[in-house]
Scaffold this motif. Structure first.
Motif: not given
Lengths: 313, 431
Positions: A101, A231, A235
């Motif tokens: 990430v 995000t 994730v």
């Protein structure tokens, strides 16, 4: 005239008739495939996990939860190896997800700006993702080979240090797997971040610049919050992908040394196809699948709250 | 138009008359690589010379066959002939997927077991009955670098045969950067220029341990088919291999197969025990190398090396299966195993399955013929239905011992304990 009349006479009767069957017809192809390739196999898998299943036997003895109990009874090989390989996989996920990430975000932040050769670099970072896992695996196995690897050769050249036995030292054997995986898949996450970044309205940055915000502040107070939904997606998908670790450790270390990098999927495959214990493998598959489901749900709830709160701001 | 119609009806007519007497067989095999055209040429040759039988070959990856065969047999749709490898065959036999080849059947088909290299036919035997005809064979051999041997004063025409000869050769070959060899005072094992023998940690590497155990009179399993590779014979044999690394310093620790392969190709290693399939590679590099049978490093009880093989088998069929098909299938199997066909098959890199082929002039100058005097001593991991349950822990035990993570006895004891737990569970599948 026509515009008022047409809907008045047409629409109500039309929609009512369509409402009865047509949506289901549209759903039918997908539903059929969904039942055939998802619902039925899951049901059949459950059946297998509850029987001592072997196609060549005329009777498939019902054994109830024996294969599930094995996983929770200390002393059985299943108990020992299932939890050990599950821990291996978890360890890999804990290490690789933050890297994947952060590296993706960093690369995207760099390549979002109008720098020279931007398209070229985007392609360079994305390119490894098109390789198959076997190609990628062999490449990194060679790079980290104990004797003839490029990494050890470079170390020798620069520091004169003795070679490190990457592939046969517990713990260190994770390095080629993690580094290889980041190199291999970071481009995909980077592309997602790039797409999300180009959707952030430019006016926000202009306003911030007028207020005297620095680049770092702009990233912290505009870019990062605006990227929260992506995000969340990155994730979750990366964590799920990491939990499915299979090919990389299979090709690079073959799960070694002494099973220290064996992934849970590799162990399930071994139990099913090398040991011919299909029912036991099916039971493990269910337990592992259930864990993934719980994990995803928890992660989703946690992060969805985050997304909501940022959107409310 | 007219011509097309005529030839079509002619074809139909021909097909009609042909099927009236012709037996059609389906033949499933896993030769999907460069060996595929060789197998297909053999099938064509059989069909051309046997007007009454038509064999339809179908190549698919081995793994797919192992997964599909149970379902095909259970549903009564198994192919007439299937090729099965040595590591899978006993499992399929024990689960009842294959039918035994009776002595009268073998006699009628003209199959004489005694003409084949002994352990090869036995690979597909179970409880006193034969289930397969060997048609392809690979083996663990020992490659050696003739130039390097000569350089350290060894006779390259006399590769080592005993443990003492082997150790001496390995010690002379192990030379440090200052030119001292492993027998001399002041030898520095940390800075090797060349070394004696390649050992490494993967499954190919563990086949050296397998050979050593057999050579010392040990075995992988006992008569109850439980894992037993921790017998005193096995421990002593494997200990010698580990000593080559830890005590004598004539093999490198932590080596990978790739690194040792590269080192042998570059002339840094005298002896490279590995699969005979690397022959091509060394030949194309124009190395001055020889091939010999694994020396008796484990002990002096017998010669032994690991081997793999592929066997033609007849799966279980429904009760309505025609006797003519079975006869035809046996005829095909016997034909395929004949010296002429086996000789053609060796073009794929396979070893001869029988002395008649090994004696062919074609091999007179071939490097591989260096192992032909002991082809009767190639042993597969077979004869017990749970090869996976035994070999997995065995390979892991070798890895732990070679890497020095466990003492040899502990590594082998742990491996046997694990294997036997797995076997205990697998046994419940066989009743």
């Amino acid at each position: 005239m026509t515009t008022t009349q047409a809907p008045a006479t047409h629409a109500p009767t039309g929609t009512r008739r369509r409402g009865s069957l047509e949506p289901y017809l549209y759903l039918l192809p997908h539903a059929a495939l969904f039942f055939m390739f998802t619902v039925y196999p899951i049901g059949y898998g459950l059946y297998i996990s509850l029987h001592r299943w072997d196609l060549l036997n005329n009777t498939q003895t019902f054994v109830g939860t024996e294969f599930f109990r094995n996983l929770f009874t200390s002393g059985t090989p299943q108990f020992e190896f299932f939890w050990r390989t599950l821990w291996n996989t978890t360890f890999f996920t804990l290490v690789s997800v933050p890297l994947l990430v952060a590296a993706a975000l960093g690369l995207a932040a760099l390549l979002h700006r109008p720098i020279f050769g931007r398209t070229f670099f985007r392609a360079v970072f994305f390119m490894p993702g098109i390789l198959t896992v076997s190609v990628m695996g062999i490449l990194w196995r060679w790079m980290f080979d104990n004797q003839i690897g490029l990494v050890n050769a470079a170390r020798d050249l620069m520091t004169g240090a003795p070679p490190i036995a990457w592939l046969s030292t517990e713990g260190l054997a994770w390095v080629p797997i993690v580094v290889g995986t980041v190199w291999w898949t970071v481009g995909f996450n980077m592309t997602l971040y790039l797409a999300a970044m180009s959707n952030i309205p430019h006016s926000l940055y202009e306003a911030a610049a007028l207020d005297g915000a620095t680049g770092g502040q702009q990233f912290r107070f505009i870019t990062w919050p605006m990227l929260t939904p992506i995000t969340l997606f990155v994730v979750i998908t990366t964590a799920l992908a990491s939990f499915q670790l299979f090919g990389q450790s299979l090709v690079i270390t073959n799960g070694g040394p002494t099973r220290s990098t064996q992934s849970v999927i590799q162990y399930i495959t071994e139990e099913g196809f090398t040991n011919s214990q299909i029912s036991s493998a099916a039971a493990m598959g269910f337990v592992f699948g259930l864990m993934m489901l719980v994990l995803t749900a928890a992660q989703f709830r946690l992060m969805a709250r985050d997304v909501q709160s940022t959107e409310e701001k | 138009m007219n011509r097309l119609a005529r030839s079509l009806s002619l074809a139909l007519l021909l097909a009609g008359t042909a099927t009236a007497q012709k037996v059609s067989l389906t033949y499933l095999h896993g030769f999907t690589g460069p060996d595929r055209p060789v197998m297909e040429a053999l099938i064509k040759k059989f069909n051309d010379t046997h007007p009454n039988i038509e064999v339809r070959g179908q190549a698919q990856p081995w793994g797919t066959t192992w997964q599909q065969l149970p379902a095909l047999v259970a549903s009564g749709r198994a192919p007439d002939v299937v090729v099965i490898n040595e590591d899978q065959i006993t499992g399929f036999i024990a689960r009842g997927a294959l039918t035994p080849l009776t002595a009268p059947e073998m006699k009628t088909a003209g199959l004489d077991k005694n003409k084949f290299f002994g352990p090869l036919f036995k690979t597909a035997d179970y409880k006193g009955q034969s289930y397969g005809v060997p048609i392809s064979s690979v083996a663990y051999v020992m490659f050696y670098n003739k130039d390097l041997m000569k350089k350290v004063g060894l006779d390259p025409t006399k590769p080592p045969r005993t443990r003492a000869e082997f150790l001496r050769a390995a010690q002379l070959c192990t030379v440090d950067k200052s030119g001292k060899n492993a027998t001399q005072a002041g030898f520095d094992p940390k800075n090797l220029d060349t070394w004696g023998v390649s050992l490494y940690n993967n499954w190919v590497g563990s086949r050296a341990a397998y050979a050593a155990i057999l050579q010392n009179g040990g075995a992988l399993t006992d008569r109850n088919q439980n894992a037993a590779f921790n017998s005193p014979q096995a421990i002593s044999a494997v200990q010698f291999l580990v000593d080559l690394v830890q005590k004598y310093g004539v093999a490198r620790p932590n080596a990978t197969e790739e690194a040792e392969l590269a080192a042998f190709s570059q002339g840094k290693v005298c002896m490279f025990p590995s699969g005979q399939w690397y022959l091509d590679r060394f030949e194309s590099q124009k190395m001055n190398f020889g091939v010999t049978f694994m020396p008796r490093i484990g002990g002096s009880v017998r010669d032994a090396a690991w081997g793999g093989s592929s066997h033609l088998t007849l799966p279980r069929q429904p009760a309505s299966y025609s006797a003519a098909k079975r006869r035809a299938a046996l005829e095909f199997m016997a034909w395929m195993a004949q010296p002429e066909q086996n000789l053609a098959w060796t073009a794929t890199g396979s070893l001869p399955t029988q002395a008649a082929v090994a004696g062919n002039p074609r091999f007179e100058t071939a490097a591989i013929s260096g192992i032909f005097d002991r082809l009767n001593n190639v042993y597969a991991t077979s004869g017990f239905p749970w090869v996976g349950q035994v070999m997995g822990p065995f390979d892991a035990a070798w890895e732990a011992a070679y890497l020095g993570k466990k003492p040899v006895a502990k590594a082998l004891n742990d491996g046997v304990a694990e294997a036997n737990k797995q076997i205990e569970q697998a046994r419940k599948n066989f009743r």
